[in-house]
Design an enzyme around this catalytic site. Structure first.
Site, PDB file in Angstrom:
ATOM      1  N   CYS A 122       0.806  -1.224   0.000  1.00 49.97           N
ATOM      2  CA  CYS A 122       0.000   0.000   0.000  1.00 49.97           C
ATOM      3  C   CYS A 122       0.837   1.271   0.000  1.00 49.97           C
ATOM      4  O   CYS A 122       0.332   2.350  -0.293  1.00 49.97           O
ATOM      5  CB  CYS A 122      -0.959   0.003   1.193  1.00 49.97           C
ATOM      6  SG  CYS A 122      -2.062  -1.425   1.231  1.00 49.97           S
ATOM      7  N   HIS A 255      -3.140   7.136   2.087  1.00 41.89           N
ATOM      8  CA  HIS A 255      -3.587   5.845   1.572  1.00 41.89           C
ATOM      9  C   HIS A 255      -4.992   5.587   2.083  1.00 41.89           C
ATOM     10  O   HIS A 255      -5.278   5.752   3.279  1.00 41.89           O
ATOM     11  CB  HIS A 255      -2.630   4.746   2.027  1.00 41.89           C
ATOM     12  CG  HIS A 255      -3.160   3.368   1.842  1.00 41.89           C
ATOM     13  ND1 HIS A 255      -3.694   2.934   0.650  1.00 41.89           N
ATOM     14  CD2 HIS A 255      -3.245   2.317   2.705  1.00 41.89           C
ATOM     15  CE1 HIS A 255      -4.090   1.688   0.787  1.00 41.89           C
ATOM     16  NE2 HIS A 255      -3.829   1.288   2.014  1.00 41.89           N
ATOM     17  N   ASN A 285     -10.166  -0.208  -0.151  1.00 48.60           N
ATOM     18  CA  ASN A 285      -8.711  -0.148  -0.117  1.00 48.60           C
ATOM     19  C   ASN A 285      -8.177  -0.756  -1.414  1.00 48.60           C
ATOM     20  O   ASN A 285      -8.265  -1.964  -1.620  1.00 48.60           O
ATOM     21  CB  ASN A 285      -8.188  -0.925   1.096  1.00 48.60           C
ATOM     22  CG  ASN A 285      -6.684  -0.878   1.249  1.00 48.60           C
ATOM     23  OD1 ASN A 285      -5.963  -0.511   0.326  1.00 48.60           O
ATOM     24  ND2 ASN A 285      -6.204  -1.275   2.415  1.00 48.60           N
TER      25      ASN A 285
END
EC number: 2.3.1.180
Length: 328
Positions: A122, A255, A285
């Site tokens: 990520c 993020h 996500n």
């Protein structure tokens, strides 16, 4: 002459298949897994996510996002002399040929430029931006295509409601080019392999077959605790290097993992929530794709304007984290 790197174009792409929390809950119920829109949203801030079709690869999403970024930058594909693609879900087992090379071929780039993948989960897009910034500042490359692309739906265990409801697929891209004016003001990257076990895909390939568990595993509470701490620290590190006060941040693009982590980060930096770009509600996500997806959305809807300071930061499995401060 001092060389700087500057973001001159953004683009993104989401696969058409949008799955709401209610729709996902109905699918999981058929497997005897109980969840609900309220349960998912209250813990993550996610209302929906997008899933790629079975025949769609990370490179396909990346190409669509890249074409939009190139158009926004006013460049042709063959103007790109370096592609850096961040992904945890590459097209090929073993990661080669790299998905960046696949994208290079699909874009029709034949100028002999370089292409490579970056794996920092990520944090991957922040890592990739930092690498591109360094290459441009040395004069080694002029026009760099930086991409985050993921098909995370392929590595989700849809019998584990604590993880399968959180992730989605998508891609985002930016074009960074050499400039006389500062663009990337500062960047900081970190990793601590001792935390690798709290967010990982623990399986591996042995004798041509998957050995162990090939699904994503996450210790949610441990990730949450670590993420809030390191994101605040790395943002402050970047501000110190850039000699910029937190009050001078026009937009925070973290993020997009969990709305509570994101809000906690903004609060620690003393930023009002109105200055934070949020797409986790609609995208879930998307790992390395989440920051460029959010950046492109905010650029295209007019929130992010030329001359503004944008803080982008991510944290991911490895354990990795990093931040980049960019003047648009």
């Amino acid at each position: 002459m001092t060389l700087y790197s500057k973001i001159v174009g953004t683009g993104s792409y989401l696969p058409p298949k949008r799955v709401t929390n209610d729709e996902l809950a109905q699918q999981l119920a058929k497997k005897g897994i109980e969840t609900s829109d309220e349960w998912i949203f209250s813990r993550s801030g996610i209302s929906a996510r997008h899933y790629a079709e079975a025949d769609v690869l990370s490179s396909d999403l990346a190409v669509a996002a890249s074409q939009r970024a190139l158009e926004a930058a006013g460049l042709q594909a063959n103007n790109i002399d370096l592609i850096i693609l961040a992904t945890s879900t590459p097209d090929h087992l073993g990661g080669f040929p790299s998905t960046a090379c696949v994208v290079q071929r699909k874009l029709g780039i034949n100028n002999g430029g370089a292409a490579m993948d970056v794996q920092a989960v990520c944090s991957g897009f922040v890592y990739a931006m930092s690498v591109a910034d360094s290459f441009i500042k040395t004069g080694m490359h002029k026009n760099v295509l930086v991409i985050g692309a993921e098909v995370f739906s392929r590595i989700l265990n849809f019998e584990d409601r604590t993880t399968c409801v959180l992730f989605g697929d998508g891609a985002g891209a930016i074009v960074m080019t050499a400039s006389k004016e500062p663009g990337i003001l500062a960047a900081k990257l970190h990793a601590d392999g001792s935390h690798g076990h709290i967010l990982c895909v623990p399986g591996n390939v042995n004798d041509g077959a998957v050995a162990g568990n090939a699904y994503l595993y996450m210790d949610g509470p441990a990730v949450f605790k670590l993420a809030v701490s390191v994101l605040d620290k790395v943002a402050r590190e970047v501000l110190e290097v850039a000699k910029v006060d937190a009050k001078e941040i026009d937009w925070l693009i973290p993020h997009q993992a969990n709305i509570r982590i994101m809000q906690g980060t903004a609060k620690k930096l003393g930023l009002p929530l109105e200055k934070m770009v949020v797409t986790v509600d609609e995208h879930g996500n998307t790992s390395a794709a989440s920051i460029p997806l959010a950046l492109d959305q905010a650029v295209r809807d007019g929130r992010v304007k030329p001359g503004q300071n944008v803080m982008m930061e991510g944290v991911g499995g490895g354990f990795t984290w990093g931040a980049v401060l960019a003047r648009m």
